[in-house]
Scaffold this motif. Structure first.
Motif, PDB file in Angstrom:
ATOM      1  N   GLY A  60       3.321   8.942   5.705  1.00 35.68           N
ATOM      2  CA  GLY A  60       4.481   8.138   6.090  1.00 35.68           C
ATOM      3  C   GLY A  60       4.108   6.704   6.381  1.00 35.68           C
ATOM      4  O   GLY A  60       4.804   5.764   5.966  1.00 35.68           O
ATOM      5  N   ARG A  61       2.999   6.502   7.060  1.00 36.97           N
ATOM      6  CA  ARG A  61       2.576   5.143   7.385  1.00 36.97           C
ATOM      7  C   ARG A  61       2.175   4.388   6.113  1.00 36.97           C
ATOM      8  O   ARG A  61       2.447   3.191   5.980  1.00 36.97           O
ATOM      9  CB  ARG A  61       1.413   5.184   8.372  1.00 36.97           C
ATOM     10  N   MET A  62       1.566   5.075   5.147  1.00 36.83           N
ATOM     11  CA  MET A  62       1.192   4.428   3.895  1.00 36.83           C
ATOM     12  C   MET A  62       2.428   4.003   3.103  1.00 36.83           C
ATOM     13  O   MET A  62       2.462   2.911   2.525  1.00 36.83           O
ATOM     14  CB  MET A  62       0.328   5.386   3.064  1.00 36.83           C
ATOM     15  N   ILE A  63       3.448   4.846   3.093  1.00 37.29           N
ATOM     16  CA  ILE A  63       4.683   4.509   2.378  1.00 37.29           C
ATOM     17  C   ILE A  63       5.366   3.309   3.025  1.00 37.29           C
ATOM     18  O   ILE A  63       5.868   2.405   2.336  1.00 37.29           O
ATOM     19  CB  ILE A  63       5.631   5.726   2.346  1.00 37.29           C
ATOM     20  N   ILE A  64       5.371   3.288   4.347  1.00 36.04           N
ATOM     21  CA  ILE A  64       5.983   2.164   5.060  1.00 36.04           C
ATOM     22  C   ILE A  64       5.239   0.864   4.769  1.00 36.04           C
ATOM     23  O   ILE A  64       5.844  -0.198   4.557  1.00 36.04           O
ATOM     24  CB  ILE A  64       6.017   2.445   6.567  1.00 36.04           C
ATOM     25  N   LEU A  65       3.907   0.913   4.760  1.00 34.90           N
ATOM     26  CA  LEU A  65       3.126  -0.287   4.456  1.00 34.90           C
ATOM     27  C   LEU A  65       3.393  -0.770   3.033  1.00 34.90           C
ATOM     28  O   LEU A  65       3.488  -1.986   2.784  1.00 34.90           O
ATOM     29  CB  LEU A  65       1.640   0.003   4.642  1.00 34.90           C
ATOM     30  N   LEU A  66       3.518   0.150   2.090  1.00 35.95           N
ATOM     31  CA  LEU A  66       3.837  -0.215   0.716  1.00 35.95           C
ATOM     32  C   LEU A  66       5.223  -0.859   0.645  1.00 35.95           C
ATOM     33  O   LEU A  66       5.404  -1.901  -0.011  1.00 35.95           O
ATOM     34  CB  LEU A  66       3.778   1.020  -0.180  1.00 35.95           C
ATOM     35  N   ALA A  67       6.193  -0.263   1.330  1.00 38.85           N
ATOM     36  CA  ALA A  67       7.547  -0.813   1.336  1.00 38.85           C
ATOM     37  C   ALA A  67       7.575  -2.205   1.956  1.00 38.85           C
ATOM     38  O   ALA A  67       8.253  -3.114   1.456  1.00 38.85           O
ATOM     39  CB  ALA A  67       8.487   0.119   2.100  1.00 38.85           C
TER      40      ALA A  67
END
Length: 295
Positions: A60-67
């Motif tokens: 989840g944190r990786m997806i947020i950073l990508l977004a």
């Protein structure tokens, strides 16, 4: 002859608009990801540690950073040429959503790092409350992995994230984490509230009635209640992830009134993020208020 007024089509933002729309979609997908991780855990599609640690704090944190990265890029390129308004607003919305979501995850992770790996808290470890047979049976049927022991030790696996805590007595670590106004200036110095038995100048029957009323008012699932022994065992499920935690209450008569002890423990988590300590403190405060009001 009447001439029809001609309208000029609004210029398109082209690839900049598409990038901004993609950023917004990715930010919304990240929020949806967190909902899926939480509700999937709640409804048993995967384990609690997988839903919280892997899906939420990990992927989840990786997806947020990508977004957030895509959103920031879209925001910058939206200002390079006209039209600017539409791609700028889309990118700004995406960035705000990403920032808010990441802030929540970062705060959650920081809390986990700051708090010790405790999931079993009680008011008096010198005289521990043991669960009833009914609660033992329910925990076993639910596949609880955290045992309820008289003098539990923190698992050695805690050393991976909280070095030096594995193998230590829970009672000692809890005492070290509690805030004491006599020795600490700021609550942030110690993350846990002071946990101690509640002693009131009332009969054990009055104290038991107040405790049972508080448990009922909170909507907890009552597993066992026995006024004769002064025992109440109950459980509560968290809203999002569906983590189940058990609460054991013991009311005993004293020379000057009644004493109320509470134990609260998570069934499957290594760290409860302070939930059990807050639950005990809030419950005892409510019982004390009920007794004072005669309710």
């Amino acid at each position: 002859m009447t001439l029809e007024p001609t309208t000029t089509p609004a210029p398109s933002a082209g690839w900049r608009g598409k990038l901004a729309a993609a950023a917004l979609g990715l930010a919304l997908l990240a929020v949806l990801w967190f909902l899926i991780a939480a509700l999937g855990t709640k409804f048993g599609l995967w384990s609690g540690p997988f839903g919280l640690d892997t899906l939420t704090l990990g992927l989840g944190r990786m997806i947020i950073l990508l977004a957030a990265s895509v959103s920031l890029t879209a925001l910058i390129v939206s200002l390079l040429a006209a039209p600017r308004k539409q791609p700028f607003m889309l990118a700004l919305g995406a960035l705000l959503i990403s920032a808010l979501a990441y802030g929540r995850v970062a705060a959650f992770h920081a809390l986990e790092e700051r708090l010790p790996p405790l999931h079993d808290i009680q008011t008096d470890w010198t005289d521990p409350i043991q669960p009833s047979d009914a609660l033992y049976t329910e925990r076993e049927a639910a596949g609880a992995t955290n045992p309820l022991e008289e003098d539990p030790l923190i698992g050695m696996e805690a050393n991976d994230r909280w070095p030096g805590t594995g193998g230590r007595r829970v009672a000692e670590v809890q005492e070290e984490a509690e805030f004491d106004t006599a020795t600490h200036e700021k609550p942030r110095e110690k993350p846990y509230p002071r946990i101690a038995p509640l002693v009131m100048p009332v009969s054990a029957e009055q104290a038991y009635t107040a405790a049972l009323a508080a448990v009922t008012e909170r909507g907890w699932t009552i597993v066992m209640e026995d006024e004769e022994t002064g025992r109440i065992d109950a459980s509560e499920e968290s809203f999002w992830f569906g983590f189940r935690e058990d609460i054991m209450i013991r009311v005993t008569a004293t020379e000057d009134g009644a004493r109320i002890d509470v134990r609260s423990a998570s069934r499957n988590r290594l760290s409860d993020l302070g939930t059990n300590a807050r639950r005990i403190r809030d419950l005892l405060d409510e019982i004390e208020a009920r007794i004072a009001k005669g309710v």
